[in-house]
Design an enzyme around this catalytic site. Structure first.
Site: not given
Length: 300
Positions: A193, A139
């Protein structure tokens, strides 16, 4: 029952989605290899649980020589099927577009740099604030590419519309996705992230060019040695040679964006990006926004 307008919209989304999965010029080979390897590693981890624990990133990995491979290996392992599925689904389109516009060899180097560039500050922060938190998954790549394309798109479109309703700054899109993912999946790595977003912006600004472009034309020399193999790839695959993209890399003059589509009702001008200030002003008028499309929403 769907109306004619809804059916037309679905057909347009289906055609756009098909274009992402099967690009006109062929499937970018590096994108395919990355996604296949992620799936293969996941399948292998089902039979050997040690694969996850041996490849995941730990905050202290930066401080032990034997653990340094974790700085780049963590992106290949995933905690479960849905973690794998949504990461591969989210990664495919932006990575394919990045490879198409920047070259296959260059894309492989960029992915390596992005993984490490996220891992190092994560370890530094983690050793101080969350020493027992282990992370894994691709991610970080996804958020890096979203922020990369958001920056590129912001050069010509300062705002975008979410769900055809809310107009927001283009550069805010990665952060909106980050918060959305965190709310939907509370145990996702908010810090990881965020670092992915930061590295994506740095990539777009050209901070990693010296690390991702080999000197003395080495990329082209290596590709020349491998030209026999490259030329015999099946037509469904596309190897993007260094010679065809190096002059326009990071110039943002003709980059197609997989995350955005221009509002056809507002302007018929093709989407062109430029770092020239006068061009930026010309594109930043009252129609300078785009709509997020269905493939973009799937990225969360």
């Amino acid at each position: 029952m769907l109306g004619l307008q809804d059916e037309g919209l679905l057909r347009r989304y289906a055609a756009k989605g098909q274009g992402y999965v099967f690009p006109t010029n062929g499937i970018p080979i590096e994108t395919l290899i990355v996604c296949v390897c992620i799936i293969v590693v996941y399948i292998a981890s089902l039979f050997n649980g040690n694969i996850r624990s041996d490849m995941a990133l730990k905050p202290d990995s930066l401080f032990h020589i034997s653990e340094l491979p974790r700085l780049s290996s963590y992106v290949w392992v995933h905690s479960g099927f849905f973690h794998l599925f949504f990461n591969v689904l989210s990664l495919w389109a932006p990575l394919a577009e990045f490879e198409r516009t920047n070259g296959t060899f260059h894309t492989a180097l960029v992915l390596s740099i992005l993984a490490t560039a996220v891992a190092i500050p994560y370890c530094l922060l983690g050793s101080l604030f969350f020493p027992n938190t282990v992370v894994l998954g691709a991610s970080g790549w996804v958020f890096s590419l979203i922020s990369y394309f958001s920056y590129v798109n912001s050069l010509s479109h300062r705002t975008v519309k979410l769900f055809n309703s809310w107009e927001v700054p283009t550069l805010s899109i990665p952060f909106i996705f980050m918060l959305t993912v965190f709310l939907m999946v509370p145990n996702s790595s908010l810090i990881g992230h965020f670092l992915g977003i930061v590295t994506g912006f740095l990539l777009a600004k050209g901070w990693f060019i010296n690390l991702t472009v080999l000197p003395f034309g080495l990329m082209e020399k290596i590709e020349a040695r491998l030209s026999g193999l490259i030329d015999h790839l099946p037509g469904i695959f596309n190897y993007v040679r260094e010679s065809s993209v190096k002059s326009s890399r990071y110039q943002y003059s003709s980059t197609a964006l997989p995350l955005y589509t221009q509002d056809e009702n507002l302007s018929s001008r093709p989407l062109r990006l430029s770092t020239d200030e006068s061009s930026h002003e010309d594109n930043a008028g009252p129609v300078s926004y785009t709509h997020l499309t269905l493939p973009t929403i799937l990225l969360v």
